[in-house]
Motif scaffolding. Sequence first.
Motif, PDB file in Angstrom:
ATOM      1  N   LEU A  95      17.940 -10.293  13.279  1.00  0.00           N
ATOM      2  CA  LEU A  95      17.677 -10.702  14.661  1.00  0.00           C
ATOM      3  C   LEU A  95      17.725  -9.489  15.587  1.00  0.00           C
ATOM      4  O   LEU A  95      16.807  -9.272  16.395  1.00  0.00           O
ATOM      5  CB  LEU A  95      18.710 -11.747  15.099  1.00  0.00           C
ATOM      6  N   ASN A 119      20.649 -17.671  20.899  1.00  0.00           N
ATOM      7  CA  ASN A 119      20.042 -17.200  19.661  1.00  0.00           C
ATOM      8  C   ASN A 119      21.082 -16.648  18.697  1.00  0.00           C
ATOM      9  O   ASN A 119      20.980 -16.861  17.488  1.00  0.00           O
ATOM     10  CB  ASN A 119      18.990 -16.134  19.957  1.00  0.00           C
ATOM     11  N   GLY A 122      22.777 -19.518  17.264  1.00  0.00           N
ATOM     12  CA  GLY A 122      21.850 -20.250  16.403  1.00  0.00           C
ATOM     13  C   GLY A 122      21.535 -21.662  16.822  1.00  0.00           C
ATOM     14  O   GLY A 122      20.873 -22.399  16.088  1.00  0.00           O
ATOM     15  N   THR A 125      17.092 -21.270  18.742  1.00  0.00           N
ATOM     16  CA  THR A 125      16.537 -20.044  18.166  1.00  0.00           C
ATOM     17  C   THR A 125      15.138 -19.753  18.710  1.00  0.00           C
ATOM     18  O   THR A 125      14.142 -19.796  17.985  1.00  0.00           O
ATOM     19  CB  THR A 125      16.491 -20.150  16.627  1.00  0.00           C
TER      20      THR A 125
END
Length: 335
Positions: A95, A119, A122, A125
């Motif tokens: 990521l 993000n 999670g 996302t």
Amino acid sequence: MRIIQLSYENSMMFRGIAILMMIFLHCFNYHSQNDYIDLIINGNTLSWWLTKTAGLCVAFYCFLSGYGLYKKYPYGYEYCLEKAWILIKRYWFFLVLFVGIGAFVFNAYELNVSTLFSNFLGYNTTYNPTLWFLLPYLLVMVASPLLLKIFTTHKTWKSVALVVVAYGGAFYCLKMKSIGVIAIPDVLYVVLESFHLLFSFMCGALLAKYGIPKLKIMRNMVINNFALIVLIAALVLVRSLIDSSILSPVLCFILIVLLANLHFADGLMKLFEELGRHSLDMWFIHAYFTYKYLDFTVYWLRYPLFIFLAVVIYSYVLSKLFDIVLKRLDIVRIK
């Protein structure tokens, strides 16, 4: 009835098939159909229709997790938490890498505190939408010692009935949310998604417990293989015509039984096994070549087979390269 039990190598081979399904799905289900040349069937490309079956990949992965963890049971929460932590660290690594490149080189991402936070945890996302089931999957995995304890200490039909009720309730709530009837807080949404994945997970545990039925349609292996391929083609057709996600676990269950009975050439098995060993990182990597700023590297190829192969090759090669880095960082996979 004769049964089949999957070995670790078989499981890796199936993971290889699952990641190929996932990559195909994300190459053609959301991307504009004007960006590639393909056969048009009833207003949509052939590749788009095939993504209906490729979309079973999530259920496929959950099935394999349920199968593998049942075979490993009993195990404790410490094992699950360690496995989850390693998965999360690998997720964060890719990521940071790809979002960093996208934000600072291609100006493709908006970086703000709330988006970064969602993000990294999670639950939303947006930087890589293909990872929507990461957190629900982690919840199922961490809860798996309890789930499998219930499954092994109670009658099978009671466990199955409980899972079916949880799955049906979760599916209904998520459907109502998708059409705007109800609003669901993020935390509850993740829990409902985990119930949604639970059905496939427990189907895997069910087949691990009782074995996969061995299908001997024809005595001759070649003809039997051909018959199984015809049945898989029929399943693909049914899935294309009946686009209902509530049937995904059932169709995935049938697909896995059929695939488990197929005899693969040794070279093909080794290829799928190799892809399966890198499937986790390929999952984290591939979507950046289909969704956002790196799509120009593949869609110029114009033809679906070339586009698909390009994303597979990019994802696999990068996974191999970064596996060396991740090992040096002591972020290694555990079985």
